[in-house]
Scaffold this motif. Structure first.
Motif, PDB file in Angstrom:
ATOM      1  N   PRO A  37      13.404  32.667  81.468  1.00 11.78           N
ATOM      2  CA  PRO A  37      13.692  31.718  80.400  1.00 11.78           C
ATOM      3  C   PRO A  37      13.994  32.381  79.060  1.00 11.78           C
ATOM      4  N   PHE A  38      13.543  33.637  78.869  1.00 12.72           N
ATOM      5  CA  PHE A  38      13.916  34.382  77.665  1.00 12.72           C
ATOM      6  C   PHE A  38      13.714  35.868  77.925  1.00 12.72           C
ATOM      7  N   ASP A  39      14.374  36.687  77.117  1.00  9.47           N
ATOM      8  CA  ASP A  39      14.323  38.141  77.293  1.00  9.47           C
ATOM      9  C   ASP A  39      14.560  38.762  75.923  1.00  9.47           C
ATOM     10  N   ILE A  40      13.459  39.076  75.223  1.00  7.87           N
ATOM     11  CA  ILE A  40      13.588  39.505  73.823  1.00  7.87           C
ATOM     12  C   ILE A  40      12.776  40.763  73.499  1.00  7.87           C
ATOM     13  N   ASN A  41      12.255  41.454  74.527  1.00  8.72           N
ATOM     14  CA  ASN A  41      11.369  42.597  74.291  1.00  8.72           C
ATOM     15  C   ASN A  41      10.232  42.191  73.359  1.00  8.72           C
ATOM     16  N   PRO A  42       9.377  41.237  73.775  1.00  3.99           N
ATOM     17  CA  PRO A  42       8.306  40.755  72.895  1.00  3.99           C
ATOM     18  C   PRO A  42       7.316  41.862  72.557  1.00  3.99           C
ATOM     19  N   THR A  43       7.079  42.032  71.266  1.00  2.80           N
ATOM     20  CA  THR A  43       6.245  43.134  70.779  1.00  2.80           C
ATOM     21  C   THR A  43       5.398  42.650  69.609  1.00  2.80           C
ATOM     22  N   PRO A  44       4.084  42.937  69.598  1.00 10.64           N
ATOM     23  CA  PRO A  44       3.248  42.546  68.455  1.00 10.64           C
ATOM     24  C   PRO A  44       3.769  43.141  67.149  1.00 10.64           C
ATOM     25  N   ARG A  45       3.610  42.412  66.070  1.00 10.41           N
ATOM     26  CA  ARG A  45       4.112  42.853  64.767  1.00 10.41           C
ATOM     27  C   ARG A  45       3.564  44.224  64.372  1.00 10.41           C
ATOM     28  N   GLU A  46       2.291  44.462  64.685  1.00  9.73           N
ATOM     29  CA  GLU A  46       1.678  45.715  64.242  1.00  9.73           C
ATOM     30  C   GLU A  46       2.257  46.942  64.943  1.00  9.73           C
ATOM     31  N   GLN A  47       3.002  46.731  66.017  1.00 12.50           N
ATOM     32  CA  GLN A  47       3.613  47.862  66.710  1.00 12.50           C
ATOM     33  C   GLN A  47       5.051  48.132  66.242  1.00 12.50           C
ATOM     34  N   LEU A  48       5.497  47.394  65.253  1.00 11.02           N
ATOM     35  CA  LEU A  48       6.860  47.563  64.762  1.00 11.02           C
ATOM     36  C   LEU A  48       6.893  48.448  63.525  1.00 11.02           C
ATOM     37  N   ARG A  49       8.017  49.127  63.358  1.00 15.38           N
ATOM     38  CA  ARG A  49       8.219  49.910  62.148  1.00 15.38           C
ATOM     39  C   ARG A  49       8.347  48.982  60.945  1.00 15.38           C
ATOM     40  N   GLU A  50       7.970  49.468  59.795  1.00 13.58           N
ATOM     41  CA  GLU A  50       8.220  48.739  58.555  1.00 13.58           C
ATOM     42  C   GLU A  50       9.605  49.115  58.052  1.00 13.58           C
ATOM     43  N   GLY A  51      10.424  48.109  57.773  1.00 15.72           N
ATOM     44  CA  GLY A  51      11.738  48.369  57.198  1.00 15.72           C
ATOM     45  C   GLY A  51      12.838  48.523  58.228  1.00 15.72           C
ATOM     46  N   GLY A  52      13.985  48.924  57.738  1.00 18.62           N
ATOM     47  CA  GLY A  52      15.158  49.071  58.575  1.00 18.62           C
ATOM     48  C   GLY A  52      16.124  47.907  58.388  1.00 18.62           C
ATOM     49  N   THR A  53      17.370  48.146  58.770  1.00 16.82           N
ATOM     50  CA  THR A  53      18.415  47.127  58.672  1.00 16.82           C
ATOM     51  C   THR A  53      18.968  46.836  60.057  1.00 16.82           C
ATOM     52  N   LEU A  54      18.996  45.563  60.409  1.00 16.87           N
ATOM     53  CA  LEU A  54      19.569  45.127  61.674  1.00 16.87           C
ATOM     54  C   LEU A  54      21.030  44.763  61.449  1.00 16.87           C
ATOM     55  N   ARG A  55      21.924  45.348  62.243  1.00 13.32           N
ATOM     56  CA  ARG A  55      23.362  45.054  62.146  1.00 13.32           C
ATOM     57  C   ARG A  55      23.732  44.141  63.313  1.00 13.32           C
ATOM     58  N   TRP A  56      24.125  42.920  62.991  1.00 11.85           N
ATOM     59  CA  TRP A  56      24.260  41.835  63.958  1.00 11.85           C
ATOM     60  C   TRP A  56      25.715  41.381  64.004  1.00 11.85           C
ATOM     61  N   ALA A  57      26.352  41.518  65.166  1.00 10.81           N
ATOM     62  CA  ALA A  57      27.731  41.065  65.329  1.00 10.81           C
ATOM     63  C   ALA A  57      27.742  39.573  65.646  1.00 10.81           C
ATOM     64  N   VAL A  58      28.482  38.797  64.856  1.00 13.08           N
ATOM     65  CA  VAL A  58      28.665  37.363  65.120  1.00 13.08           C
ATOM     66  C   VAL A  58      30.163  37.121  65.277  1.00 13.08           C
ATOM     67  N   ASP A  59      30.521  35.971  65.864  1.00 13.12           N
ATOM     68  CA  ASP A  59      31.929  35.775  66.208  1.00 13.12           C
ATOM     69  C   ASP A  59      32.730  35.032  65.151  1.00 13.12           C
TER      70      ASP A  59
END
Length: 570
Positions: A37-59
């Motif tokens: 039903p979904f596939d998003i690599n679910p990860t707790p917030r505390e295991q994520l890096r702080e910062g960074g920029t996500l580059r997202w292609a839209v149509d």
């Protein structure tokens, strides 16, 4: 995302259609456990890096940023607004709803008789980026703007809002009391993508105030820049956000065509792109170093609409025969070739396989049974002579209208053509310009059968009612089809849908919808094929992002994990 579009079911002309097709499908009720039903690599917030920029292609590079405007409901627009604008409810991967605590502390039906009343307790910390608090006045203004298309507001839809009698202040400015003139079971669909009262209080600001600009926000991100030259929109972490702070510094949305988006992902220029149902693109993104492919069952589904008012299909026996002569399993398997997705036929017009409420209602019409199809055609008076059938001097020939350049539609037509030939029905595949497909062929009824996809939402009644309501003639004698391009229905179907719409108990509302669905199958309004998958290519260490199905994206939780991670799903 916080941006639902329950009011307007969007017709999606999808360049390729994929997924699913095993005749029979799952059991009589319940969601299909074999489809992710979904596939998003679910990860707790505390295991994520702080910062960074996500580059997202839209149509698409959007210009109208009012999601409720006639030109607002668009996927690329919703992707940007999901991190900027308030909502009321979130959906899980099965389409079940819960409040978004960042904006609403509680929302419940406080009375059902003599009138339905819903009370919202707003989060007192929630405020617009201009410093004004989000209050009951924002809710009242949105209702007044969206309740009717005849007030100068160019609205996409009034569904649900037209049933409200009044919106009032409760015990303070953070309590909203909504009284309905008519019961509305899907009341949770309302007030998502909330806009400030100032926008909704003036038609000019509603229609033009969000053209090429996003003047006010209230989310974990704020607007950084809209760059028309580069066709990018940048949103940045908002330090004034009162909820859990966004993990990312920024998200850059870049408008790219489908092929250009795949190329940009392959060359490392973007971190996420919608692959779509194209086997060639699927193969390309699988080989990208440091990348991963997220696959989940989407809310939309592929189908054939039958024109029940056309000369050749006006007899329900003929429609049933044609449906039973088409092997849905074979068509779906062909559509899926080259894609890593299990084959499942979808046997419901209201609920997709992974949605709460789904059950198999296809019955005899959904079975591939050429022998029965031949018998029905004989009973309908279409006599077999050689390769074809005739009646009253006319040949049984059907127009299968498809848009140009959509290879999947062409393939589906050719497969159906061969299947129907076996029962003496000639299928004439007619390719028309893509831009004319709906306006000149589907909407006016200039077809017999047509393949396309419907985009669903967590609100199955609001989404589908205009598709299956029996068309009636207006004062001028013209048939008002709305979105019922099949042009068939019944009072019984309408009564069941209306009952479900007004039922405040989700379980009994779903039961009525499934009863209506059984009648829709018998009427052969359309031949549902399969639930389409979402396929998204992402950087492997991108977390809480990918293919969501019905699940709401929580933008403040999107981020990059310390090490690349394999695709996972729950």
């Amino acid at each position: 995302m916080n941006a639902y579009r329950p009011a307007a079911v969007l017709l999606t002309l999808l360049c390729t259609a994929l997924i699913v097709g095993a005749c029979g499908g799952p059991g009589s009720s319940g969601e299909d456990a074999d489809l992710k039903p979904f596939d998003i690599n679910p990860t707790p917030r505390e295991q994520l890096r702080e910062g960074g920029t996500l580059r997202w292609a839209v149509d698409q590079f959007s210009t109208q940023w009012n999601a409720h405007h006639l030109n607002g409901p668009e996927a690329s627009t919703a992707a940007v607004l999901g991190g900027l604008m308030p909502g009321t409810f979130r959906s899980d991967e099965r389409g079940n709803l819960s409040i978004d605590p960042n904006y609403v502390m509680s929302a419940e039906v406080t009375a059902s008789s003599p009138k339905q009343v819903v009370a919202y307790r707003l989060n007192p910390k929630a405020r617009w980026s201009d410093g004004k608090p989000i209050t009951w006045k924002d809710y009242e203004a949105q209702w007044k703007a969206l309740r009717s298309p005849d007030q100068g507001f160019d609205i996409a839809s009034s569904t649900g809002y037209e049933r409200i009698e009044k919106v009032e202040r409760g015990r303070d400015e953070h309590e909203v009391v909504v009284t309905f003139a008519k019961p509305y079971g899907e009341w949770q669909a309302l007030f998502n993508s909330l806009y400030p009262a100032e926008t909704n209080s003036d038609p000019k600001k509603f229609n033009e105030g969000w053209l090429n600009e996003i003047p006010v926000t209230a989310g974990p991100f704020k607007l950084g820049e809209i760059n028309r030259t580069a066709k990018t929109v940048t949103i940045e972490r908002d330090p004034k956000w009162w909820g859990p702070p966004a993990k990312l510094d920024a998200i850059v949305f870049r408008a790219l065509g489908p092929e250009a988006g795949i190329n940009a992902f392959a060359s490392g220029e973007v971190d996420i792109v919608d692959v779509g149902p194209q086997p060639g693109n699927f193969r390309r993104v699988q080989g990208v170093q440091g990348g991963a492919v997220r696959e989940a069952a989407g809310p939309d589904f592929r189908h054939f609409t039958f024109n029940g008012r056309s000369e050749m299909l006006s007899d329900v026996k003929v429609r049933r025969a044609v449906a039973m002569a088409i092997n849905r399993d074979a068509i779906a398997r062909a559509d899926l070739t080259g894609l890593n997705w299990p084959a499942r036929t979808m046997n419901n017009h209201f609920f997709v396989n992974t949605q709460t409420g789904y059950q198999d209602n296809a019955g005899e019409v959904g079975q591939f049974d050429p022998q029965k199809a031949n018998e029905l055609l004989d009973e309908a008076g279409w006599t077999r002579s050689g390769a074809g059938r005739s009646k009253d001097g006319k040949q049984l020939e059907l127009r299968f209208v498809i848009p140009s350049g959509v290879q999947t539609s062409k393939q589906e037509g050719e497969l159906a053509q061969a299947m129907l030939r076996d029962v003496g029905v000639k299928l004439d595949i007619r390719t028309v310009p893509t831009n004319d497909f709906f306006d000149r062929y589907i909407a006016p009824g200039n077809f017999d059968i047509a393949p396309f996809s419907w985009l669903g939402t967590p609100f199955p009644i609001s989404s589908a009612q205009s598709i299956y309501e029996e068309p009636v003639k207006g004062p001028e004698g013209k048939l008002a089809v709305k979105q019922n391009f099949a042009r068939v229905g019944s009072p019984e179907i309408d009564q069941l849908m209306a009952g479900a719409q007004e039922d405040l108990e989700p379980a009994s509302a779903r039961e009525m919808l499934n009863q209506a669905d059984e009648l829709i199958w018998q009427e052969v309004h359309s031949l549902v094929l399969y639930q389409r998958p979402q396929i998204t290519a992402v950087k492997a260490n991108l977390a809480n992002m990918g293919s969501f199905g019905f699940k709401t994206a929580i933008y403040q939780d999107i981020g990059f994990a310390g090490e690349p991670m394999a695709s996972t799903a729950e």
